[in-house]
Design a protein around this motif. Structure first.
Motif, PDB file in Angstrom:
ATOM      1  N   ALA A 154       8.359   5.944 -17.548  1.00  0.00           N
ATOM      2  CA  ALA A 154       9.386   5.161 -17.987  1.00  0.00           C
ATOM      3  C   ALA A 154       9.839   4.120 -16.961  1.00  0.00           C
ATOM      4  CB  ALA A 154      10.672   5.838 -18.490  1.00  0.00           C
ATOM      5  N   GLY A 155       9.577   4.376 -15.825  1.00  0.00           N
ATOM      6  CA  GLY A 155      10.008   3.472 -14.699  1.00  0.00           C
ATOM      7  C   GLY A 155       8.568   2.617 -14.242  1.00  0.00           C
ATOM      8  N   GLY A 156       7.703   2.549 -15.232  1.00  0.00           N
ATOM      9  CA  GLY A 156       6.636   1.691 -14.983  1.00  0.00           C
ATOM     10  C   GLY A 156       5.581   2.220 -14.154  1.00  0.00           C
ATOM     11  N   TRP A 157       5.250   3.349 -14.097  1.00  0.00           N
ATOM     12  CA  TRP A 157       4.241   3.900 -13.207  1.00  0.00           C
ATOM     13  C   TRP A 157       3.259   4.036 -14.100  1.00  0.00           C
ATOM     14  CZ3 TRP A 157       5.035   7.534  -8.604  1.00  0.00           C
ATOM     15  CH2 TRP A 157       6.203   7.164  -7.898  1.00  0.00           C
ATOM     16  N   THR A 158       1.916   3.902 -13.431  1.00  0.00           N
ATOM     17  CA  THR A 158       0.487   3.781 -14.164  1.00  0.00           C
ATOM     18  C   THR A 158      -0.331   4.739 -13.353  1.00  0.00           C
ATOM     19  OG1 THR A 158      -0.182   1.902 -12.669  1.00  0.00           O
ATOM     20  CG2 THR A 158       0.987   1.507 -14.919  1.00  0.00           C
ATOM     21  N   LEU A 159      -1.645   4.876 -13.649  1.00  0.00           N
ATOM     22  CA  LEU A 159      -2.474   5.631 -12.873  1.00  0.00           C
ATOM     23  C   LEU A 159      -2.859   5.069 -11.499  1.00  0.00           C
ATOM     24  CD1 LEU A 159      -4.830   7.835 -12.513  1.00  0.00           C
ATOM     25  CD2 LEU A 159      -6.315   6.041 -13.932  1.00  0.00           C
ATOM     26  N   LEU A 160      -2.658   3.697 -11.381  1.00  0.00           N
ATOM     27  CA  LEU A 160      -2.934   3.072 -10.326  1.00  0.00           C
ATOM     28  C   LEU A 160      -1.690   3.235  -9.252  1.00  0.00           C
ATOM     29  CD1 LEU A 160      -4.238   0.827  -8.290  1.00  0.00           C
ATOM     30  CD2 LEU A 160      -3.107  -0.918  -9.351  1.00  0.00           C
ATOM     31  N   THR A 161      -0.591   3.099  -9.645  1.00  0.00           N
ATOM     32  CA  THR A 161       0.461   3.646  -8.913  1.00  0.00           C
ATOM     33  C   THR A 161       0.349   5.182  -8.542  1.00  0.00           C
ATOM     34  OG1 THR A 161       1.958   2.403 -10.676  1.00  0.00           O
ATOM     35  CG2 THR A 161       3.137   3.896  -8.787  1.00  0.00           C
ATOM     36  N   GLY A 162      -0.003   6.039  -9.383  1.00  0.00           N
ATOM     37  CA  GLY A 162      -0.039   7.474  -8.583  1.00  0.00           C
ATOM     38  C   GLY A 162      -1.272   7.296  -7.516  1.00  0.00           C
ATOM     39  N   ILE A 163      -2.290   6.774  -7.818  1.00  0.00           N
ATOM     40  CA  ILE A 163      -3.336   6.933  -6.766  1.00  0.00           C
ATOM     41  C   ILE A 163      -2.974   6.186  -5.635  1.00  0.00           C
ATOM     42  CG2 ILE A 163      -5.800   5.724  -6.141  1.00  0.00           C
ATOM     43  CD1 ILE A 163      -6.518   6.304  -9.157  1.00  0.00           C
ATOM     44  N   ASN A 164      -2.175   4.985  -5.692  1.00  0.00           N
ATOM     45  CA  ASN A 164      -1.882   4.207  -4.343  1.00  0.00           C
ATOM     46  C   ASN A 164      -0.668   5.345  -3.610  1.00  0.00           C
ATOM     47  OD1 ASN A 164      -3.628   2.262  -4.074  1.00  0.00           O
ATOM     48  ND2 ASN A 164      -2.476   1.122  -5.704  1.00  0.00           N
ATOM     49  N   LEU A 165       0.023   5.933  -4.324  1.00  0.00           N
ATOM     50  CA  LEU A 165       1.205   6.733  -3.945  1.00  0.00           C
ATOM     51  C   LEU A 165       0.463   7.802  -3.056  1.00  0.00           C
ATOM     52  CD1 LEU A 165       3.980   7.742  -3.413  1.00  0.00           C
ATOM     53  CD2 LEU A 165       4.026   8.818  -5.560  1.00  0.00           C
ATOM     54  N   MET A 166      -0.707   8.500  -3.638  1.00  0.00           N
ATOM     55  CA  MET A 166      -1.289   9.663  -2.808  1.00  0.00           C
ATOM     56  C   MET A 166      -1.946   8.972  -1.407  1.00  0.00           C
ATOM     57  SD  MET A 166      -3.011  11.889  -5.862  1.00  0.00           S
ATOM     58  CE  MET A 166      -3.440  13.131  -4.982  1.00  0.00           C
ATOM     59  N   LEU A 167      -2.691   7.770  -1.783  1.00  0.00           N
ATOM     60  CA  LEU A 167      -3.003   7.305  -0.416  1.00  0.00           C
ATOM     61  C   LEU A 167      -1.865   6.921   0.542  1.00  0.00           C
ATOM     62  CD1 LEU A 167      -5.823   5.060  -2.096  1.00  0.00           C
ATOM     63  CD2 LEU A 167      -6.131   7.157  -0.680  1.00  0.00           C
ATOM     64  N   PHE A 168      -0.911   6.264   0.053  1.00  0.00           N
ATOM     65  CA  PHE A 168       0.338   5.767   0.809  1.00  0.00           C
ATOM     66  C   PHE A 168       0.838   7.162   1.689  1.00  0.00           C
ATOM     67  CE2 PHE A 168       4.556   4.384   1.900  1.00  0.00           C
ATOM     68  CZ  PHE A 168       4.286   3.026   2.428  1.00  0.00           C
ATOM     69  N   SER A 169       1.042   8.262   1.072  1.00  0.00           N
ATOM     70  CA  SER A 169       1.807   9.246   1.283  1.00  0.00           C
ATOM     71  C   SER A 169       0.949   9.842   2.579  1.00  0.00           C
ATOM     72  CB  SER A 169       1.998  10.384   0.159  1.00  0.00           C
ATOM     73  OG  SER A 169       2.227  11.762   0.847  1.00  0.00           O
TER      74      SER A 169
END
Length: 482
Positions: free
Chosen positions: A418-433
């Motif tokens: 609902a906050g606009g997250w997508t699969l790309l957001t999830g992948i990049n968050l894992m890499l950023f983390s």
């Protein structure tokens, strides 16, 4: 007079007899001790020879140590076995921490936090003071303790048991050639493994590296080992955005493999960055060292408990709790201080959104990592709170500045999407983390160990720059090929 002289001669003769007797005993005892020492030396030499020398035509039965070393230090089997053992340790840590973490959360968050709020109401505490103390500072400390303590209390004893048993020197032996090719020290394998429990504790463990240059390489690259504070983020995001793409029967396996893949990216990054540092600001040749492979021995339980709990867990936890205090205060303040119609947090998110979206993230994620730098454990609760605040979702969460987690992964996924997250957001968050700057506790430990603001700054800037670069590259590739 004659009697006195006679008695004097008698006493002298007795003294001479006693002296001769003592000398005789001393020489006899010395000969015996000498003989015993020589026999012990020959016996030890015979034992070493029996273990090390093979007589032609004589079939020898290998010892337990030799048999085990042929497996764990084998050129082809050593590293896969190492990965398997570490994977088992991680699995035990993650699975074993779930119950005590839930128990601590039920006490510190579900029971004690409402009691503190009630206490504030009973003493007529102003709403802002109650919010700052209990919703901000206390909740941040409670999240850190409930999320950080159980994994450390499990991982560090297991790590120490492997160390006492004699396995960790074999890990260094297996990885020595790879680290030397990267211009680093073979013992960096041990400090990297420690980083999977806590990066701050791993920085302290780099003291085992004698070379100042190679120790700095180990310090600057240890952040790429995922600490226990980042495991929950990796597992949750992998489950929501990657595991959900697979059939239900395989979603758990796909999620686990995704996290393992991120860990392997971290290992590869460690080698690449170590090589780059050894060729630029930390030029030099990798030093050779004599690595003693100690005999396998039963772990010392009480020493293990003391070393892992007192020297590592409690000290690191205390530093994290101290740093969580300002983080909790900032989280509450930026969410409750308004400029115009919006809070400081909403203004900051909108300001950071263009940068975040350019690298496949968003302003909420960037702000969460900025204000949650004291402890990675509070990133997800902060992200959820900010997402609900910015999207103005009704009926979700407790209030502005109050961190929370949802009971199910499905409910969490609904809020994030609902906050606009997508699969790309999830992948990049894992890499950023994986790649972003170390937490405040680790940075403080780096400063204490190096005594240098320069190296402390570089230890933060190198991973942060790499994190943005990788996320930008993934986003660009996604737009081209996705």
């Amino acid at each position: 007079m004659a009697q006195r002289k006679t008695r004097k001669r008698y006493i002298m003769s007795r003294h001479e007899e006693i002296f001769k007797t003592v000398e005789s005993l001393r020489w006899n005892l010395g000969d015996r001790l000498h003989d015993d020492a020589v026999e012990a030396i020959y016996a030890e030499a015979a034992r070493i020879s029996a273990r090390s020398v093979t007589v032609a035509g004589e079939a020898k039965r290998p010892t337990f140590d030799q048999t085990l070393d042929r497996l764990v230090t084998n050129r082809w089997m050593g590293i896969p076995m190492m990965v398997l053992i570490l994977a088992i340790v991680f699995w035990i840590t993650i699975e074993g921490a779930n119950i005590p973490s839930a128990f601590l959360a039920s006490i510190l968050l579900d029971a004690f936090h409402p009691a503190l709020k009630q206490f504030g109401d009973n003493v007529l505490m102003p709403w802002w003071l109650s919010g700052l103390l209990f919703d901000g500072i206390y909740l941040a400390m409670a999240w850190v303790v409930s999320v950080m303590l159980p994994p450390m209390a499990i991982f560090f004893p297991l790590f120490t048991l492997a160390e006492d048993f004699g396995y960790l020197p074999r890990v260094a032996f297996n990885l020595d050639s790879l680290f030397r090719k990267a211009g680093a020290h073979g013992k960096q394998a041990l400090t990297m493994a420690m980083g999977y429990g806590c990066n701050a504790a791993a920085i302290i463990s780099t003291r085992i590296i004698d070379s100042p240059r190679e120790r700095l390489i180990a310090i600057l690259t240890n952040n790429f080992a995922i600490c226990n504070g980042r495991w929950p983020t990796q597992i949750l995001i992998a489950t929501i955005f990657v595991g959900s793409l697979a059939p239900a029967a395989f979603s758990g396996l796909v999620s686990s493999l995704t996290v393992v893949a991120v860990v392997m990216i971290g290992v590869l990054t460690t080698f690449v960055v170590s090589w780059g540092l050894s060729k630029t600001i930390l030029k030099g040749e990798a030093s050779f060292f004599s690595l003693e492979l100690p005999p396998y021995r039963p772990p010392r339980i009480w020493q293990t408990i003391y070393t892992s709990v007192i020297d590592r867990t409690l000290i690191v936890l205390w530093r994290a709790v101290v740093w969580a205090v300002p983080a909790g205060a900032v989280i509450w303040l930026v969410s409750n201080i308004h400029v115009g119609q919006e809070s400081l947090a909403e203004h900051a998110v909108r300001f950071l959104d263009p940068v975040g979206l350019a690298v496949g993230l968003n302003g909420v994620i960037l702000l969460a990592y900025i204000i949650a730098i004291p402890a990675n454990e509070i990133v997800i609760p902060t992200v959820l709170m900010l997402t609900v605040l910015v999207a103005r979702m009704a009926g979700v969460g407790v209030g502005a500045g109050v961190m929370f987690e949802l009971d199910s992964e499905l409910a969490t996924a609904q809020v994030l999407k609902a906050g606009g997250w997508t699969l790309l957001t999830g992948i990049n968050l894992m890499l950023f983390s994986l790649l972003h700057n170390p937490c405040s506790t680790t940075l403080y430990t780096i400063y204490k160990e190096t005594g240098s603001a320069k190296w402390t700054t570089l230890s933060a800037m190198i991973p942060l720059a790499l994190a943005f670069l990788v996320c930008f590259a993934v986003t660009a590739g996604w737009k081209i090929f996705g």
